[in-house]
Design an enzyme around this catalytic site. Sequence first.
Site, mmCIF file in Angstrom:
data_model
loop_
_atom_site.group_PDB
_atom_site.id
_atom_site.type_symbol
_atom_site.label_atom_id
_atom_site.label_comp_id
_atom_site.label_asym_id
_atom_site.label_seq_id
_atom_site.Cartn_x
_atom_site.Cartn_y
_atom_site.Cartn_z
ATOM 1 N N THR A 98 0.925 -1.163 -0.014
ATOM 2 C CA THR A 98 0.012 0.239 0.011
ATOM 3 C C THR A 98 0.832 1.239 -0.207
ATOM 4 O O THR A 98 2.038 1.280 0.723
ATOM 5 C CB THR A 98 -0.911 0.138 1.411
ATOM 6 O OG1 THR A 98 -1.808 -1.181 1.138
ATOM 7 C CG2 THR A 98 -1.635 1.294 1.076
ATOM 8 N N ASN A 135 1.322 -9.913 10.885
ATOM 9 C CA ASN A 135 1.864 -8.579 10.472
ATOM 10 C C ASN A 135 1.184 -7.447 11.129
ATOM 11 O O ASN A 135 -0.192 -7.204 11.121
ATOM 12 C CB ASN A 135 2.060 -8.221 9.072
ATOM 13 C CG ASN A 135 0.842 -7.521 8.603
ATOM 14 O OD1 ASN A 135 1.198 -6.398 8.608
ATOM 15 N ND2 ASN A 135 0.098 -7.944 8.060
ATOM 16 N N GLY A 194 1.788 -1.482 9.356
ATOM 17 C CA GLY A 194 1.327 -0.179 9.475
ATOM 18 C C GLY A 194 1.729 0.762 8.351
ATOM 19 O O GLY A 194 2.058 2.079 8.355
ATOM 20 N N SER A 238 -6.967 -2.507 6.084
ATOM 21 C CA SER A 238 -5.870 -3.081 7.050
ATOM 22 C C SER A 238 -6.281 -2.781 8.443
ATOM 23 O O SER A 238 -6.914 -1.964 8.867
ATOM 24 C CB SER A 238 -4.782 -2.197 6.610
ATOM 25 O OG SER A 238 -3.741 -2.398 7.709
#
Length: 364
Positions: free
Chosen positions: A85, A110, A113, A173
């Site tokens: 991303t 994971n 971030g 996410s």
Amino acid sequence: MIRAFDAFSLPLLRLLDAEDAHRLAIQGLRLLPQVKPRPDDSKLAVRAFGLNFPNPVGIAAGFDKNAEAPDALLRLGFGFVEIGTVTPKPQAGNPRPRLFRLERDEAIINRMGFNNDGAEAVLRRLAARAQQGGIVGVNVGANKDSTDRVADYVSLIETFAPVASYFTVNVSSPNTPGLRNLQQAAALDDLLARVIEARERVRASAGDTPVLLKIAPDLTLSELDDVVHIARSRRVDGMIVANTTLSRSPMLRERTRLNEQGGLSGRPLFRLSTRMVAETYVRAEGAFPLIGVGGIDSGGAALTKIRAGASLVQLYSALIYKGLGLVDSIKADLASTLLRTGRDSLSEIVGADAPTITAEEWPV
């Protein structure tokens, strides 16, 4: 070549910290000889989102976050690559350690971030390879410290439209605080309206770049009803189902990692994500194609995702355990299935099992 690379690299990478191993893998891909890939079986070709995919097997966002090796990945046989991303500004992501192997479960946790080099650097790399061809999608997200997250998505659509084969709007996410709130009905409707408006503004100069929405596997069926309804009403071109999960199956064997925060991917996600593919497929009613992702580690698993409703599939976690040779193995298995069943294309079986899967008791 791929077998030799796997035989050499997999044992070595297992000795390293998971994130260091990932960094080394990206660097290794950039050094591979520029060998032309073998042509794919024509029966594996897929037409979706207005694009022609040579085969249905892509690599999911998160592997090549910064567009450092998309062409190397395409040469290894992937039908498409999704980078990102990407966020407007560079950001370091969450503190390390933030990537953990669950080896006995063939899974990953994971909490990266959205660490990435930022739009300017990634755009420069994609512009430099623009004449290479191949389908390279751009997964876009908001900066953690953004005061207007919708504006972040809009700016990224406008920035990358000339070089992106498609966009993935990542609102799923679990590692950016509050990001999943953008899946709530009112917020999602506003976001998609403004994203599509941005795409339309640059259409004349950049073309009609498809916009896909990536969702979490942790949505309730009621929430999924709203999400699909909004996606259809805002005329997105497709959906990716699904991102990592915050849930932890009691069947996980790597008990020492259960308390690690972050999204779980890999084999334990397969059943949940496949159910979400089927549920989304039924609700979409053919309005747009789906990309299925989550726990695909074999040709049989890819076939199950397709029969659940996915026109295309993506891999990531399984590559860590099975290597890049998995791509050719999956393609060979899919081609063999088509030959054995006398079918001419995968489109003939997309969603064939969705009614059966959605009839199972929920939650899985």
